[in-house]
Design a protein around this motif. Structure first.
Motif, PDB file in Angstrom:
ATOM      1  N   THR A  24      36.733   3.004  12.326  1.00  0.00           N
ATOM      2  CA  THR A  24      37.357   2.313  11.198  1.00  0.00           C
ATOM      3  C   THR A  24      36.316   1.475  10.433  1.00  0.00           C
ATOM      4  N   GLU A  25      35.491   0.754  11.173  1.00  0.00           N
ATOM      5  CA  GLU A  25      34.489  -0.098  10.507  1.00  0.00           C
ATOM      6  C   GLU A  25      33.358   0.739   9.921  1.00  0.00           C
ATOM      7  N   LEU A  26      32.987   1.807  10.610  1.00  0.00           N
ATOM      8  CA  LEU A  26      31.916   2.672  10.099  1.00  0.00           C
ATOM      9  C   LEU A  26      32.341   3.311   8.782  1.00  0.00           C
ATOM     10  N   GLU A  27      33.631   3.681   8.689  1.00  0.00           N
ATOM     11  CA  GLU A  27      34.127   4.296   7.446  1.00  0.00           C
ATOM     12  C   GLU A  27      34.028   3.328   6.265  1.00  0.00           C
ATOM     13  N   GLN A  28      34.119   2.046   6.560  1.00  0.00           N
ATOM     14  CA  GLN A  28      34.047   1.028   5.502  1.00  0.00           C
ATOM     15  C   GLN A  28      32.605   0.642   5.190  1.00  0.00           C
ATOM     16  N   SER A  29      31.689   1.030   6.096  1.00  0.00           N
ATOM     17  CA  SER A  29      30.324   0.521   5.983  1.00  0.00           C
ATOM     18  C   SER A  29      29.544   1.271   4.903  1.00  0.00           C
ATOM     19  N   GLU A  30      28.741   0.545   4.157  1.00  0.00           N
ATOM     20  CA  GLU A  30      27.976   1.162   3.070  1.00  0.00           C
ATOM     21  C   GLU A  30      26.771   1.948   3.590  1.00  0.00           C
ATOM     22  N   TRP A  31      26.415   1.778   4.864  1.00  0.00           N
ATOM     23  CA  TRP A  31      25.175   2.376   5.370  1.00  0.00           C
ATOM     24  C   TRP A  31      25.398   3.713   6.085  1.00  0.00           C
ATOM     25  N   PHE A  32      26.649   3.990   6.445  1.00  0.00           N
ATOM     26  CA  PHE A  32      26.909   5.177   7.266  1.00  0.00           C
ATOM     27  C   PHE A  32      27.867   6.136   6.576  1.00  0.00           C
ATOM     28  N   THR A  33      27.735   7.418   6.930  1.00  0.00           N
ATOM     29  CA  THR A  33      28.578   8.448   6.341  1.00  0.00           C
ATOM     30  C   THR A  33      28.963   9.455   7.433  1.00  0.00           C
ATOM     31  N   ASP A  34      29.805  10.438   7.062  1.00  0.00           N
ATOM     32  CA  ASP A  34      30.169  11.531   7.977  1.00  0.00           C
ATOM     33  C   ASP A  34      30.696  10.984   9.321  1.00  0.00           C
ATOM     34  N   VAL A  35      31.616  10.047   9.244  1.00  0.00           N
ATOM     35  CA  VAL A  35      32.141   9.388  10.451  1.00  0.00           C
ATOM     36  C   VAL A  35      33.107  10.338  11.167  1.00  0.00           C
ATOM     37  N   PRO A  95      14.572  -7.174  17.835  1.00  0.00           N
ATOM     38  CA  PRO A  95      13.746  -7.182  16.628  1.00  0.00           C
ATOM     39  C   PRO A  95      14.080  -5.960  15.767  1.00  0.00           C
ATOM     40  N   LEU A  96      14.004  -6.116  14.467  1.00  0.00           N
ATOM     41  CA  LEU A  96      14.392  -5.013  13.575  1.00  0.00           C
ATOM     42  C   LEU A  96      13.153  -4.312  13.014  1.00  0.00           C
ATOM     43  N   ASP A  97      12.077  -4.268  13.826  1.00  0.00           N
ATOM     44  CA  ASP A  97      10.831  -3.714  13.304  1.00  0.00           C
ATOM     45  C   ASP A  97      10.612  -2.237  13.643  1.00  0.00           C
ATOM     46  N   SER A  98      11.562  -1.604  14.351  1.00  0.00           N
ATOM     47  CA  SER A  98      11.446  -0.165  14.612  1.00  0.00           C
ATOM     48  C   SER A  98      12.791   0.472  14.303  1.00  0.00           C
ATOM     49  N   SER A  99      12.760   1.756  13.935  1.00  0.00           N
ATOM     50  CA  SER A  99      14.028   2.472  13.788  1.00  0.00           C
ATOM     51  C   SER A  99      13.955   3.766  14.595  1.00  0.00           C
ATOM     52  N   TYR A 100      15.117   4.280  14.948  1.00  0.00           N
ATOM     53  CA  TYR A 100      15.224   5.346  15.941  1.00  0.00           C
ATOM     54  C   TYR A 100      16.026   6.528  15.385  1.00  0.00           C
ATOM     55  N   ASP A 101      15.796   7.713  15.981  1.00  0.00           N
ATOM     56  CA  ASP A 101      16.584   8.899  15.593  1.00  0.00           C
ATOM     57  C   ASP A 101      18.048   8.693  15.970  1.00  0.00           C
ATOM     58  N   LEU A 102      18.255   7.968  17.074  1.00  0.00           N
ATOM     59  CA  LEU A 102      19.616   7.751  17.581  1.00  0.00           C
ATOM     60  C   LEU A 102      19.733   6.312  18.078  1.00  0.00           C
ATOM     61  N   VAL A 103      20.821   5.658  17.727  1.00  0.00           N
ATOM     62  CA  VAL A 103      21.157   4.376  18.346  1.00  0.00           C
ATOM     63  C   VAL A 103      22.531   4.573  18.969  1.00  0.00           C
ATOM     64  N   TYR A 104      22.675   4.182  20.229  1.00  0.00           N
ATOM     65  CA  TYR A 104      23.970   4.380  20.876  1.00  0.00           C
ATOM     66  C   TYR A 104      24.337   3.205  21.757  1.00  0.00           C
ATOM     67  N   SER A 105      25.637   3.115  22.004  1.00  0.00           N
ATOM     68  CA  SER A 105      26.144   2.054  22.845  1.00  0.00           C
ATOM     69  C   SER A 105      27.310   2.600  23.662  1.00  0.00           C
ATOM     70  N   TRP A 138      26.838  -4.297  11.294  1.00  0.00           N
ATOM     71  CA  TRP A 138      26.471  -2.987  10.725  1.00  0.00           C
ATOM     72  C   TRP A 138      25.169  -3.053   9.942  1.00  0.00           C
ATOM     73  N   ALA A 139      24.871  -4.205   9.379  1.00  0.00           N
ATOM     74  CA  ALA A 139      23.570  -4.347   8.691  1.00  0.00           C
ATOM     75  C   ALA A 139      22.442  -4.250   9.720  1.00  0.00           C
ATOM     76  N   ARG A 140      22.629  -4.902  10.876  1.00  0.00           N
ATOM     77  CA  ARG A 140      21.624  -4.820  11.944  1.00  0.00           C
ATOM     78  C   ARG A 140      21.504  -3.382  12.443  1.00  0.00           C
ATOM     79  N   MET A 141      22.675  -2.747  12.629  1.00  0.00           N
ATOM     80  CA  MET A 141      22.665  -1.382  13.159  1.00  0.00           C
ATOM     81  C   MET A 141      21.925  -0.460  12.193  1.00  0.00           C
ATOM     82  N   ALA A 142      22.222  -0.633  10.909  1.00  0.00           N
ATOM     83  CA  ALA A 142      21.619   0.219   9.884  1.00  0.00           C
ATOM     84  C   ALA A 142      20.093   0.065   9.893  1.00  0.00           C
ATOM     85  N   ALA A 143      19.624  -1.139  10.195  1.00  0.00           N
ATOM     86  CA  ALA A 143      18.175  -1.364  10.217  1.00  0.00           C
ATOM     87  C   ALA A 143      17.533  -0.648  11.407  1.00  0.00           C
ATOM     88  N   LEU A 144      18.324  -0.380  12.436  1.00  0.00           N
ATOM     89  CA  LEU A 144      17.772   0.213  13.663  1.00  0.00           C
ATOM     90  C   LEU A 144      17.841   1.748  13.678  1.00  0.00           C
TER      91      LEU A 144
END
Ligand SMILES: C[S@@+](CC[C@H](N)C(=O)[O-])C[C@H]1O[C@@H](n2cnc3c(N)ncnc32)[C@H](O)[C@@H]1O
Length: 252
Positions: A178-189, A94-104, A117-123
């Motif tokens: 590579t994908e994070l660098e292209q993503s509009e939601w993330f920076t400082d990769v 569910p995308l109803d909470s967001s966290y200081d850190l998401v990791y895998s 990345w849209a899902r990740m950005a929501a989390l």
């Protein structure tokens, strides 16, 4: 691919026993990158909890998510108090909470690339951190590596997982950076490597291979034969390159 992604449960106990854990340097790397306190974290594909325990040990309240019931059962055997578990694939969270850190940890490549990345950005909360890391376990000695490759060749060719976006191995930035660098939601990769060399018995090395998806997916008779042939070419103990490659990014 889904079948392969969910192949780990059949080897959950071996996974916990033979796969190396994650060193404290990794927690330090992520904490330093975050630059501020990490209070909450969401883990994707937590498996038997090897990375869960590392981040929980840092005093972080971890929500460990994992789709495979057998892996989750193994994780729950060694559960720190500040960990909550949820049986779910990344795609169903569910995308109803967001966290200081998401990791895998060694799991992101099993998730569906569509909308990842849209899902990740929501989390990840704004200003929060995403990190993904993996440990390709390799024999250090090139001659031994070649002998092992030749021994398994009649049954199994490549035993790794190819780069999900086909980035060649000699590029300085690897997937998912590579994908994070292209993503509009993330920076400082950033991409960081923690060097690590381990020594293990040949039997433990085979135990570790028995948890690698390419081997799990082999017909049992072929798998036994690959392990028998591999053991034949290995000395009693082997040196392993188990360096950790981590990708870090900050949510806008
Ligand atoms: C190689 S294991 C890594 C486990 C653990 N994170 C570790 O580092 O030891 C990969 C894990 O990803 C999980 N997995 C597979 N598909 C997934 C998905 N779509 N969403 C989340 N996790 C998934 C598997 O069940 C398995 O536990």
């Amino acid at each position: 691919m889904v079948e392969r992604a969910l192949s780990f449960g059949s080897v959950a106990e071996a996974y916990e026993r033979f796969r190396p854990g994650y060193p404290v340097e990794l927690l330090e790397l992520v904490t330093a990158y975050a630059g501020g306190p990490i209070r909450t974290a969401l883990e994707i594909g937590a498996g038997t909890g090897k990375a869960t325990r590392l981040f929980a040990q840092g005093g972080i309240a971890v929500t460990a998510t994992e789709p495979d019931a057998a892996m989750l059962a193994e994780l729950r055997k060694h559960l720190p108090a500040n960990v909550t578990t949820v049986q779910a694939a990344f795609e169903d969270l569910p995308l109803d909470s967001s966290y200081d850190l998401v990791y895998s940890a060694a799991a992101l490549h099993w998730t569906n690339p569509e909308g990842r990345w849209a899902r990740m950005a929501a989390l990840v909360r704004p200003g929060g951190v995403f990190t993904s890391f993996g440990v390709p376990i390799q024999l250090s000695d090139p001659a031994l590596k070649e002998a092992v490759r030749a021994a398994r060749a009649p049954y199994l060719g490549y035993d790794g997982v190819p780069s999900p976006d086909g980035t060649p191995e000699d590029r300085p930035m690897q997937w998912p950076g590579t994908e994070l660098e292209q993503s509009e939601w993330f920076t400082d990769v950033r991409q960081a490597v923690i060097e690590r060399r381990l020594t293990m018995s040949a039997d433990d090395y085979i135990g570790q291979l028995s948890t690698v998806s390419a081997y799990v997916m082999l017909p049992p008779a072929d798998r036994d034969e690959v392990f028998r042939r591999t053991l034949e070419v290995l000395p009693e103990t082997v040196e392993i390159d188990a360096q950790i490659t981590a990708h870090l990014a900050r949510r806008h």
